[in-house]
Write a protein that holds these residues in place. Structure first.
Motif, mmCIF file in Angstrom:
data_model
loop_
_atom_site.group_PDB
_atom_site.id
_atom_site.type_symbol
_atom_site.label_atom_id
_atom_site.label_comp_id
_atom_site.label_asym_id
_atom_site.label_seq_id
_atom_site.Cartn_x
_atom_site.Cartn_y
_atom_site.Cartn_z
ATOM 1 N N TRP A 1 9.354 6.230 -2.170
ATOM 2 C CA TRP A 1 8.309 6.794 -1.205
ATOM 3 C C TRP A 1 8.396 8.137 -0.762
ATOM 4 O O TRP A 1 7.409 9.015 -0.716
ATOM 5 C CB TRP A 1 8.458 6.020 0.047
ATOM 6 N N ASP B 1 7.223 10.829 -3.205
ATOM 7 C CA ASP B 1 5.993 10.674 -3.772
ATOM 8 C C ASP B 1 5.253 10.932 -2.375
ATOM 9 O O ASP B 1 4.076 10.915 -2.288
ATOM 10 C CB ASP B 1 5.562 9.219 -3.972
ATOM 11 N N HIS C 1 0.850 -1.109 -0.108
ATOM 12 C CA HIS C 1 0.087 -0.051 0.214
ATOM 13 C C HIS C 1 0.998 1.324 -0.014
ATOM 14 O O HIS C 1 1.768 1.433 0.830
ATOM 15 C CB HIS C 1 -0.923 0.115 1.047
ATOM 16 N N TRP C 2 0.597 2.184 -0.805
ATOM 17 C CA TRP C 2 1.150 3.297 -1.014
ATOM 18 C C TRP C 2 1.431 4.279 0.125
ATOM 19 O O TRP C 2 2.139 5.354 0.447
ATOM 20 C CB TRP C 2 0.711 4.170 -2.148
#
Length: 136
Positions: free
Chosen positions: A62, A65, A25-26
């Motif tokens: 990560w 982003d 999951h981002w």
């Protein structure tokens, strides 16, 4: 990590968590453990160590982003605050605060933690106070 390794080597039975790295999951903040999809923690403590795979590149991706994560959480907070049903007002305000609390470390402190984590990934030990940390 030694404790997690010991759990992995002593855990028996059928696999409970068989998550796929590409499906992580981002919203999960990089670290030695992560959750994918949902985790009720019914068996998580014994099985999650099997899914330790963060790399320096994954951490940097990560971090690059992170604005997407911030935007999601702040939008969710605003949506909760806008709920008009008085019966659930306290619940929605509390949920909105939870979303803002989720963002707070991204704005203050998470960068230092992740830089230390990158050092740990590379050197397999904690940095000494005088050692420079890698850049994100």
């Amino acid at each position: 990590m030694p404790y997690a390794r010991r759990l992995v080597t002593t855990t028996t039975g059928s696999p409970v968590f068989t998550g796929v790295w590409a499906e992580r999951h981002w919203l999960n903040v990089p670290g030695p453990f992560y959750g994918a999809k949902a985790d009720t923690m019914e068996f998580g403590r014994a099985a999650a160590p099997r899914h330790v795979a963060w790399t320096a590149g994954s951490v940097r991706d990560w971090w690059r982003d992170r604005e997407r994560v911030r935007e999601w959480a702040l939008t969710a907070a605003a949506e909760r605050e806008a709920e008009e049903d008085e019966r659930y007002r306290a619940h929605h305000r509390d949920a909105a605060q939870g979303h803002r609390d989720f963002v707070a470390p991204i704005d203050d402190g998470l960068e230092a933690y992740l830089r230390g984590y990158l050092f740990r990934l590379d050197q397999r030990r904690e940095p000494r106070p005088d050692e420079p940390l890698p850049r994100l």
